[in-house]
Scaffold this motif. Structure first.
Motif, PDB file in Angstrom:
ATOM      1  N   ILE A   1       0.824  -1.208   0.000  1.00  0.00           N
ATOM      2  CA  ILE A   1       0.000   0.000   0.000  1.00  0.00           C
ATOM      3  C   ILE A   1       0.864   1.268   0.000  1.00  0.00           C
ATOM      4  O   ILE A   1       1.707   1.469   0.865  1.00  0.00           O
ATOM      5  N   GLY A   2       0.641   2.102  -1.022  1.00  0.00           N
ATOM      6  CA  GLY A   2       1.321   3.403  -1.116  1.00  0.00           C
ATOM      7  C   GLY A   2       2.823   3.317  -1.290  1.00  0.00           C
ATOM      8  O   GLY A   2       3.527   4.311  -1.107  1.00  0.00           O
ATOM      9  N   MET A   3       3.327   2.177  -1.695  1.00  0.00           N
ATOM     10  CA  MET A   3       4.780   1.970  -1.753  1.00  0.00           C
ATOM     11  C   MET A   3       5.480   3.010  -2.627  1.00  0.00           C
ATOM     12  O   MET A   3       6.559   3.498  -2.282  1.00  0.00           O
ATOM     13  N   PHE A   4       4.877   3.336  -3.781  1.00  0.00           N
ATOM     14  CA  PHE A   4       5.473   4.317  -4.693  1.00  0.00           C
ATOM     15  C   PHE A   4       4.558   5.528  -4.923  1.00  0.00           C
ATOM     16  O   PHE A   4       4.699   6.226  -5.920  1.00  0.00           O
ATOM     17  N   LYS A   5       3.677   5.792  -4.006  1.00  0.00           N
ATOM     18  CA  LYS A   5       2.750   6.918  -4.152  1.00  0.00           C
ATOM     19  C   LYS A   5       3.538   8.233  -4.243  1.00  0.00           C
ATOM     20  O   LYS A   5       4.432   8.502  -3.438  1.00  0.00           O
ATOM     21  N   GLY A   6       3.230   9.043  -5.237  1.00  0.00           N
ATOM     22  CA  GLY A   6       3.903  10.331  -5.392  1.00  0.00           C
ATOM     23  C   GLY A   6       5.274  10.247  -6.032  1.00  0.00           C
ATOM     24  O   GLY A   6       5.995  11.247  -6.086  1.00  0.00           O
ATOM     25  N   CYS A   7       5.650   9.073  -6.554  1.00  0.00           N
ATOM     26  CA  CYS A   7       6.941   8.931  -7.261  1.00  0.00           C
ATOM     27  C   CYS A   7       6.722   9.358  -8.709  1.00  0.00           C
ATOM     28  O   CYS A   7       6.554   8.529  -9.615  1.00  0.00           O
ATOM     29  N   THR A   8       6.723  10.645  -8.928  1.00  0.00           N
ATOM     30  CA  THR A   8       6.297  11.234 -10.210  1.00  0.00           C
ATOM     31  C   THR A   8       7.270  10.989 -11.359  1.00  0.00           C
ATOM     32  O   THR A   8       6.914  11.215 -12.528  1.00  0.00           O
ATOM     33  N   SER A   9       8.507  10.572 -11.079  1.00  0.00           N
ATOM     34  CA  SER A   9       9.490  10.331 -12.149  1.00  0.00           C
ATOM     35  C   SER A   9       9.614   8.863 -12.531  1.00  0.00           C
ATOM     36  O   SER A   9      10.418   8.510 -13.411  1.00  0.00           O
ATOM     37  N   LEU A  10       8.828   8.009 -11.889  1.00  0.00           N
ATOM     38  CA  LEU A  10       8.908   6.572 -12.147  1.00  0.00           C
ATOM     39  C   LEU A  10       8.498   6.278 -13.588  1.00  0.00           C
ATOM     40  O   LEU A  10       7.400   6.640 -14.020  1.00  0.00           O
ATOM     41  N   LYS A  11       9.386   5.615 -14.340  1.00  0.00           N
ATOM     42  CA  LYS A  11       9.155   5.412 -15.780  1.00  0.00           C
ATOM     43  C   LYS A  11       8.168   4.294 -16.072  1.00  0.00           C
ATOM     44  O   LYS A  11       7.187   4.470 -16.792  1.00  0.00           O
TER      45      LYS A  11
END
Length: 396
Positions: free
Chosen positions: A372-382
Motif C-alpha cells: 500500500i502506497g509503496m510508490f505513491k507520489g513517485c512522479t518520475s517513475l518510468k
C-alpha cells in the motif's frame, strides 16, 4: 639544586622498591609536585595536550558548568534519590535541594544516586538552565551519580530514565559532558539533549550493552550537530535508537551500524528529517524485526544512495515509510524478500519524486497491505506496468 633533587629521587626509588613506606611517600610527593610544576609550565607554553590533561584532571571528581557570563541552574523538583552537592570554588560544598544556583561557574557531584531526573509525567522537564552566553558542561556525568565510585574507576549503576530530559531545550549548550557508561538502563538518555540547537559535537557513546529506549530521541532537533558518535553495540534492544537523530538538519554522515540481528523498532525514525544526510550507513542485518526500519530515513531530502537490504524474510511494518520523502533518491535497492509481512513495504518510497526505476518484487504470496502506497507520489517513475496498483495509493 637539580643534582640534589635527582640524587634524592634515586635514593628514594631504591628504598621504595625495597618496600619502605616512608620512601614511597617521599618519592610520590616529589613526583606529584614536580609533575604539577612541569604541567603548568607546559600549559603556559600553550601545549594543547597539557592544557587538555590539566582541564580533565581539574574536574576528575565532579562535573562543571561554565559560561563567560553569569547563568543559573534550578530543578523544578528534586528527582535524584541520593545527594547532589554544588560548589562555586571547589573548596566549599553545599547540599543542593534544587533551588536556583547562579554563577559563571558551578561544580556538581553526587553520592548514592542511581537516577538524576527520572520520568514522572510524559513530556515534563525537571532541570532548567538560564544563560546569557554559550554554556559548557565538562566532566564525567557519572560523577552526579556517585563521584566516589567514579574515583575508583568504576561505573555507578543507573536506574531507568536516569538522565531523562536533563539538557532538553538548552539552546546555549555547546559542549556536553562525557557519557562513559558501558551498560545502559531503560530510557537512561531519553530526550537528554533534545533541542540543544548549539551542540556541534556529541559525546562518545561506548556502551555495548543497550536497554529498551536507551537513546530514545536523545539528540532530536540538535540542528547544529554535524557528526554522530560511534555506536559500537552489536546486540540491540527494543526501540534503542528510536528517533535518536531526528531533525538533526546539519548531520552529513551517519555512524556505522554493525548489528546483524535487529530488535523491534530499533532504528525507527532514527534519521528522520536529517535533510543534509547524503549517504546512508550499511545495513547488514539479514534477520529483521517488527518496525525495525520504519521511517528510518523519512524526509532525508539529500539522500542519493540507499544501503543494500539483503533480508529475505520480512516482519510487520519493517520497511514502512523507510525512504518516504527522499526527494533526491534516483535508484531503489533490490528487494529480494519472498516472505512478506503485513504492511512490510507500506509507503516505503512515498514522495520519492526523483526515483526513476522501481525494484523487482519477486514475492508470489502477498501479505495484508504489504504494498500500500509503496510508490505513491513517485512522479518520475518510468515503468509502472509490472507493479501492483496498490503501490500507488492507499486503501481507506
Amino acid at each position: 639544586m637539580k643534582e640534589n633533587y635527582l640524587e634524592a629521587l634515586k635514593w628514594y626509588s631504591k628504598a621504595a622498591d625495597m618496600g619502605n613506606a616512608e620512601a614511597k611517600y617521599k618519592i610520590g610527593k616529589i613526583l606529584w609536585e614536580e609533575g604539577k610544576r612541569y604541567l603548568q609550565e607546559s600549559c603556559g607554553q600553550g601545549y594543547a595536550d597539557a592544557i587538555k590533561f590539566v582541564k580533565e584532571e581539574q574536574i576528575a571528581d565532579c562535573i562543571v558548568f561554565s559560561s563567560s557570563k553569569s547563568f543559573s541552574i534550578d530543578a523544578a523538583e528534586k528527582r535524584w534519590n541520593g545527594t547532589i552537592e554544588y560548589s562555586l570554588d571547589r573548596k566549599i560544598w553545599h547540599n543542593w535541594d534544587g533551588s536556583r544556583i547562579e554563577s559563571n561557574i558551578i561544580y556538581m557531584r553526587g553520592s548514592g544516586n542511581s537516577v538524576i531526573t527520572g520520568w514522572r509525567y510524559y513530556g515534563r522537564r525537571f532541570w532548567f538552565f538560564k544563560t546569557k552566553d554559550k554554556l559548557i558542561c565538562r566532566g564525567n556525568i557519572e560523577n552526579l551519580l556517585d563521584y566516589k565510585i567514579c574515583s575508583r574507576g568504576e561505573h555507578p549503576p543507573m536506574k531507568e530514565c536516569c538522565y531523562y530530559k536533563m539538557f532538553e531545550g538548552c539552546t546555549s549548550l555547546v559542549e556536553a559532558p562525557a557519557l562513559p557508561a558501558t551498560e545502559l538502563a531503560e530510557g537512561c538518555y531519553w530526550d537528554m539533549f533534545k533541542g540543544c540547537t548549539s551542540l556541534v559535537e556529541a559525546p562518545a557513546l561506548p556502551a555495548t550493552k543497550l536497554a529498551k529506549c536507551c537513546y530514545y530521541y536523545m539528540f532530536e532537533g540538535c540542528t547544529s550537530l554535524v557528526e554522530t558518535p560511534a555506536l559500537p553495540a552489536t546486540e540491540l534492544a527494543e526501540e534503542c535508537y528510536f528517533a535518536m537523530f531526528k531533525g538533526c538538519t546539519s548531520l552529513v554522515e551517519a555512524p556505522s551500524l554493525p548489528a546483524t540481528e535487529l530488535a523491534e523498532c530499533c532504528y525507527y525514525k532514527m534519521f528522520e528529517g536529517c535533510t543534509s544526510l547524503v549517504e546512508a550507513p550499511a545495513l547488514p542485518a539479514a534477520k529483521l524485526a517488527k518496525c525495525c526500519y520504519g521511517g528510518m530515513f523519512s524526509g532525508c531530502s539529500s539522500l542519493v544512495e540507499t544501503p543494500a537490504l539483503p533480508a529475505k524474510e520480512l516482519y510487520y511494518r519493517c520497511y514502512r515509510e523507510m525512504f518516504k520523502g527522499c526527494t533526491s533518491l534516483v535508484e531503489a535497492p533490490a528487494l529480494p524478500a519472498t516472505e512478506l509481512a503485513e504492511e512490510c513495504y507500506f509507503a516505503m518510497f512515498k514522495g520519492c519524486t526523483s526515483l526513476v526505476e522501481a525494484p523487482s518484487l519477486p514475492a508470489t504470496e502477498l501479505a495484508l497491505r504489504c504494498y500500500i502506497g509503496m510508490f505513491k507520489g513517485c512522479t518520475s517513475l518510468k515503468d509502472r506496468s509490472n507493479l501492483p496498483k496498490e503501490c500507488f495509493g492507499y486503501i481507506i
